[in-house]
Structure formats: C-alpha cells, structure tokens
Design a protein around this motif. Structure first.
Motif, mmCIF file in Angstrom:
data_model
loop_
_atom_site.group_PDB
_atom_site.id
_atom_site.type_symbol
_atom_site.label_atom_id
_atom_site.label_comp_id
_atom_site.label_asym_id
_atom_site.label_seq_id
_atom_site.Cartn_x
_atom_site.Cartn_y
_atom_site.Cartn_z
ATOM 1 N N ALA A 31 0.949 -0.990 -0.081
ATOM 2 C CA ALA A 31 0.172 0.143 0.060
ATOM 3 C C ALA A 31 0.702 1.364 -0.020
ATOM 4 O O ALA A 31 0.583 2.188 -0.497
ATOM 5 C CB ALA A 31 -0.905 -0.172 0.904
ATOM 6 N N GLY A 48 -4.403 13.466 1.195
ATOM 7 C CA GLY A 48 -5.514 12.928 2.445
ATOM 8 C C GLY A 48 -6.013 13.987 2.930
ATOM 9 O O GLY A 48 -7.177 14.106 3.555
ATOM 10 N N LYS A 59 -8.705 15.267 1.076
ATOM 11 C CA LYS A 59 -9.613 14.096 0.549
ATOM 12 C C LYS A 59 -10.611 13.713 1.745
ATOM 13 O O LYS A 59 -11.756 13.423 1.610
ATOM 14 C CB LYS A 59 -8.969 12.685 0.035
ATOM 15 C CG LYS A 59 -9.817 11.788 -0.765
ATOM 16 C CD LYS A 59 -9.022 10.865 -1.275
ATOM 17 C CE LYS A 59 -10.001 9.633 -1.830
ATOM 18 N NZ LYS A 59 -9.086 8.593 -2.330
ATOM 19 N N TYR A 60 -9.800 13.705 2.964
ATOM 20 C CA TYR A 60 -10.683 13.226 3.975
ATOM 21 C C TYR A 60 -10.974 14.342 5.087
ATOM 22 O O TYR A 60 -9.935 14.733 5.711
ATOM 23 C CB TYR A 60 -10.166 11.855 4.749
ATOM 24 C CG TYR A 60 -9.622 10.796 3.700
ATOM 25 C CD1 TYR A 60 -11.108 9.784 3.284
ATOM 26 C CD2 TYR A 60 -8.796 10.349 3.219
ATOM 27 C CE1 TYR A 60 -10.900 8.709 2.477
ATOM 28 C CE2 TYR A 60 -8.644 9.452 2.339
ATOM 29 C CZ TYR A 60 -9.843 8.949 1.953
ATOM 30 O OH TYR A 60 -9.680 7.455 0.970
ATOM 31 N N SER A 68 0.833 3.894 -2.843
ATOM 32 C CA SER A 68 0.723 5.387 -2.863
ATOM 33 C C SER A 68 1.884 6.260 -3.021
ATOM 34 O O SER A 68 1.590 7.167 -3.527
ATOM 35 C CB SER A 68 0.583 5.672 -1.023
ATOM 36 O OG SER A 68 0.162 6.812 -0.907
ATOM 37 N N SER A 114 -9.507 3.561 2.051
ATOM 38 C CA SER A 114 -8.268 3.423 1.725
ATOM 39 C C SER A 114 -7.604 2.119 1.835
ATOM 40 O O SER A 114 -6.364 2.009 1.576
ATOM 41 C CB SER A 114 -7.203 4.644 2.118
ATOM 42 O OG SER A 114 -7.087 4.749 3.452
ATOM 43 N N GLU A 118 -7.812 -0.363 -1.083
ATOM 44 C CA GLU A 118 -7.550 0.213 -2.510
ATOM 45 C C GLU A 118 -6.459 -0.152 -3.215
ATOM 46 O O GLU A 118 -6.381 0.103 -4.407
ATOM 47 C CB GLU A 118 -8.028 1.613 -2.428
ATOM 48 C CG GLU A 118 -7.094 2.629 -1.929
ATOM 49 C CD GLU A 118 -7.790 4.084 -1.983
ATOM 50 O OE1 GLU A 118 -8.752 4.250 -2.433
ATOM 51 O OE2 GLU A 118 -6.915 4.766 -1.579
ATOM 52 N N TRP A 119 -5.538 -0.308 -2.371
ATOM 53 C CA TRP A 119 -3.996 -0.297 -3.215
ATOM 54 C C TRP A 119 -3.760 -1.563 -4.269
ATOM 55 O O TRP A 119 -3.147 -1.888 -4.875
ATOM 56 C CB TRP A 119 -3.007 -0.583 -2.011
ATOM 57 C CG TRP A 119 -2.993 -1.708 -0.886
ATOM 58 C CD1 TRP A 119 -3.737 -1.741 0.084
ATOM 59 C CD2 TRP A 119 -2.609 -2.964 -1.368
ATOM 60 N NE1 TRP A 119 -3.652 -2.886 0.704
ATOM 61 C CE2 TRP A 119 -3.087 -3.605 -0.214
ATOM 62 C CE3 TRP A 119 -1.554 -3.503 -2.178
ATOM 63 C CZ2 TRP A 119 -2.630 -5.010 -0.057
ATOM 64 C CZ3 TRP A 119 -1.172 -4.944 -2.188
ATOM 65 C CH2 TRP A 119 -1.874 -5.557 -1.082
#
Length: 325
Positions: free
Chosen positions: A133, A223, A226-227, A137, A234, A237-238
């Motif tokens: 992950a 992030g 986004k959050y 990223s 998340s 999703e990787w």
C-alpha cells in the motif's frame, strides 16, 4: 525533565502518519509543525551512512568528524548531548505551553535507533502500513501513477529494517499502531494509544472532524484534502495497483524470504489477485512502467550532471541544501 512531553511518530512515507498527526492535534493538548526533519542533519553520524546530497562534500565532513572522534573519546557523547539539549529547547519553544509536542518525520526511520538513545524521556509511536500500500501510494503521489520503486529503496528496505529493530529491541518504549486498524477501528486504537501517552480521553477524537492541516508545508498532500474524518475506504484500495506483469514481478521479488515472514506476522500478505493468479498481464501498461523506471534509473547513472544541476538550483533558491533520499 523538559516541560513538554516529546513524542516521535515514526513510519514509512505514505503510511498514514499525517492522519494520525491530525487525530492527535484534535486532542487539544498536542502541538506539532508539519515534519520538523531537522534531526536528519544532526544524527546518523558514525553509524549506518545516510545518503546526503549537499552543496558541500559530505564525505569530507564525515572524515573530519571521524578524526575528532578518534582524537577525543568523548566526542560522540558530547555531540549527542548537545543535539538532545538543543532539540528539547526547540520542541519546548514550538510547543508554546502545550503538554505534548509531536515530531512526525517519516524519514526518521533512518535514525530510529539513535533517537531512542538520544531521547530517553521521549515517547515513540511506530505506525505500520502494508508495504505494498505504501509503494502504491508513493507511485500515485510522487510518480504520476508510474511504478518506479528504485527511488524508494531507502524506505522500502533500510527504513523498514530500522523500524523493525527498534520495535524488537525497545518494545517497552515503543507503541505500535497499524494504519489498517486505526482506519477500521479508530476509537479502539486511539484508546490504546492514549493509555500509552497518558491521554485518557484520546478516543473521543475519533468522532471529531480532522484538523484542516498539520501546521506546516510537509506531509500528506492528498489525504488532507480528501478526508475530513477517519475513513476505512483506503485500507484495501492499493490492491488495484498490482495490475500488470511488471508490478507483479517486483512484488514477488520484494515479498519473499525473512522480509515476507515479518510482513505476514503483521497480517500483511500478497493481494488476493496474485494468490489466485488473476493479475492481468497488462502488457502495454507494464511496458510503460518498465520504460519509466529504467528512464529514471538511467538518468541517475548516466547523467549525473543532471542531479548536480538540480542540487545547485535548490541551493541557489534556499541558500543551503541537503536532501535525504
């Protein structure tokens, strides 16, 4: 004893440390400033070499310090005490009366052992995240979606090893958190962390809106936007990032031997698509990744003047330039 409790948050880059930093800011008792990073200039000497690009000759500085070390047996102890006392003064000043100051600098993984030694009064949090992950990223954040792991070898190999070492050697001083657990069960993980830090009400932060930023320019550039609250979206999703032959091949080389055993002990395994042999061939996509990775690699090997130009450009802009890669 310092007036402020110093807390170091150590992790891989792109492991979710800015999220945890923002959560701790929500407690109302923790002060922090971006990613302080300054101890990278002061520690990492006389041990495992750190790769520094600078406007002066780092090799000459290392040689000079080694001469002083040999000439006087008290050099290292004096240096480390000086670093400690100066850093504590800086942290107290930055804290501005807050009970806690958090230094969240992912690259401190490279000097983790020295930090534990130099700051015996500090608290240490190690934040783990699935290394694939992290790599995915890094790809999306720093390489426009291209899979180019060679640039991050220092983190993916040496950095992880240093974090593993301090957790094994100093388990009584280090509190470990998994990003996946934090994202899925924030109240539970924050309660555990709060017990370690001496913040009995830290779990209440999980229901609050996250701080808008981290009081600095360095940190997660995506992030934060986004959050606004902790999200489990998340966590996995990787896996979609392992999507062609080139990426699958790199993962197989990286995820093996003693390293893979450690990852699995942490609950980190290969993506389901690889276990089932269902990773798409992705011929053209893989070729694109391969060409990009080799272009970057060849540029570093065959065009060193390009790196020199970049260093000089940064030095001209900043007046003084040291980078850790």
């Amino acid at each position: 004893m310092p007036d402020t409790q110093i807390v170091f948050l150590l992790s891989m880059p792109r492991a979710g440390s800015t999220l945890l930093q923002r959560l701790l800011m929500g407690s109302g008792v923790v002060k922090t400033v971006g990613e302080p990073s300054f101890l990278l200039r002061l520690l990492g000497l006389g041990g495992d070499p750190l790769l520094r690009a600078s406007t002066y000759s780092e090799a000459l500085v290392e040689t000079a310090m080694d001469d002083m070390r040999k000439a006087w047996g008290g050099f290292d102890a004096c240096w480390k005490k000086g670093v400690h006392d100066m850093a504590v003064s800086i942290y107290n000043g930055l804290a501005g009366g807050f009970p806690y100051f958090l230094d969240k600098t992912p690259r401190y993984s490279l000097i983790a052992e020295e930090l534990v030694e130099v700051f015996p009064e500090a608290k240490f949090i190690v934040l783990w995240r699935h290394p694939l992950a992290v790599m995915n990223s890094m790809s999306t954040t720093f390489r426009e979606g291209y899979w180019e792991p060679n640039s991050f070898d220092l983190d993916l190999y040496h950095g992880i090893d240093q974090l593993r070492k301090i957790c094994a050697k100093h388990g009584d001083r280090v509190h470990q958190v998994k990003y996946e657990d934090l994202a899925a069960n924030p109240q539970e993980e924050l309660a555990r962390l709060g017990a370690y830090l001496g913040m009995p009400n830290l779990a209440e932060v999980a229901d609050k809106e996250l701080a808008k930023g981290n009081e600095g320019k360095l940190g997660d550039p995506t992030g934060v936007k986004k959050y606004s609250k902790v999200s489990a979206a998340s966590i996995s999703e990787w896996e979609g990032g392992i999507r062609n032959w080139y990426r699958e091949g790199w993962v197989k080389k990286y995820f093996r031997g003693e390293r893979a055993e450690f990852f699995r002990s942490m609950g980190y395994d290969l993506p389901q698509s690889m276990k089932e042999g269902k990773v798409p061939l992705g011929l053209l996509d893989g070729i694109r990744d391969w060409l990009y990775a080799n272009r970057v690699l060849n540029r570093r090997i065959l065009r060193p003047l390009g790196a020199k130009r970049r260093i000089n450009k940064q030095a001209k802009r900043r007046g003084y330039h040291v980078t850790f890669r």
